[in-house]
Design an enzyme around this catalytic site. Sequence first.
Site: not given
Ligand code: PMT
Length: 401
Positions: A210, A279, A289, A306-307, A323, A337, A341
Amino acid sequence: MSILEGKKILLGITGGIAAYKCAELTRLLKKEGAEVRVVMTEAATRFVTPLTFQALSANPVSTSLLDADAEAAMGHIHLARWADLILVAPASADFMAKLRAGMANDLLSTLCLAADAPIALAPAMNQGMWLNQATQENSACLEQRSIKLWGPVSGEQACGETGLGRMMEPQALLEQIEWFFSPELLSGVSVLIDAGPTQEAIDPVRFVSNRSSGKMGYAIASAAKGAGAKVCLVSGPVALPVPAVDEFVAVKSAAEMAEAVISRAPGFDIFIATAAVADYRPTLIEGKKIKKKADTVVIALEKTEDILATVSALKKRPFCVGFAAETDSLESYARGKLRAKNLDMIAANKVAGSRGGFESDENALHLFWDGGEQLLEMAPKSILADQLINIIAEKKHESSI
Ligand code: PMT
């Protein structure tokens, strides 16, 4: 009593139209009880006269390296030793290049080179000059050397263009200086941060990923370090220099990030999950390949762990800040969320549009926690990171009372 009472601020002014704003900054600093000495480059004196700053700072203004009187009384070395903080505002592209190269051909560059005091820059320049690869490389290198970058911010520019390159307003700079001198909010606290994207391999040469650049997470790591915390940064693949942290762990996939974070999390006080973790990952990684044959290819994906949810469910769990990156319905998804979580706080950012979110140097955050919320306006990620760390420190403290 103001936190700036008696603090010695050396204000370096370089040649840029924003130099006029430093008259107001000098006034604000004096009002808060700071001692201010102003050093101007030759170009800066073309924009505002030294007399203005002499009147406002109540101190003589230094402009020349080879000033016999000044060298006898308070030369560049003394000036460098005098300061508690050197703030160069506006910092021109030229000055930043000079500082990176270690040049010392005028008073301001010479005293920056000689200084032990922390240095902060408030860059101001045309948006094209700021985005130029040379300036970007210079600013990244200066930050890596622990020079603070306050700004620039977006907006209309004196040249008529609009974009990132305006100097932060005097009031915002004053707040940064106050934050800088605040007692270390996270002294004795350990903070684990994940940042950047993950890469999920499809075959030996391809992956799903991403747009995360890591800028937000790296800024938070630096802010936490600046607030006195012990910091571990677990990072997906990004093109940023490694910030000054206590431990840095480079990972590629969601599984590697999960292993690095979850194994360390019980030993930390705070976990901030800024990473854009995939995800889903391909169910199967081809050993060779994939050849271009069929018109369409279907890749089956499976959920990654999901960490954040796993860390939050640990028996011995840190204070968990998630975030949420959303294109729409920011608040309802973020609140969802927060609950699902079981987080202590979530920082929601919009990822539609050219400003904020992924890749951008700026962002705006809407914070939610049980029973409260706070909006952090669009600002450079470094500034936002300081504000966020401030709030996390406060909430963490409240939660452990
Ligand atoms: O890196 P930059 O270019 O500066 O951009 C910053 C950002 C937009 C990436 C950052 O500000 C941000 O929003 N990060 C979280 C992005 C995200 O994946 O959000 P989510 O809504 O999909 O996930 C929710 C939360 O679960 C996040 O804290 C994520 O780290 C966590 N997560 C999600 C999936 C997963 N398998 N494990 C996780 O821990």
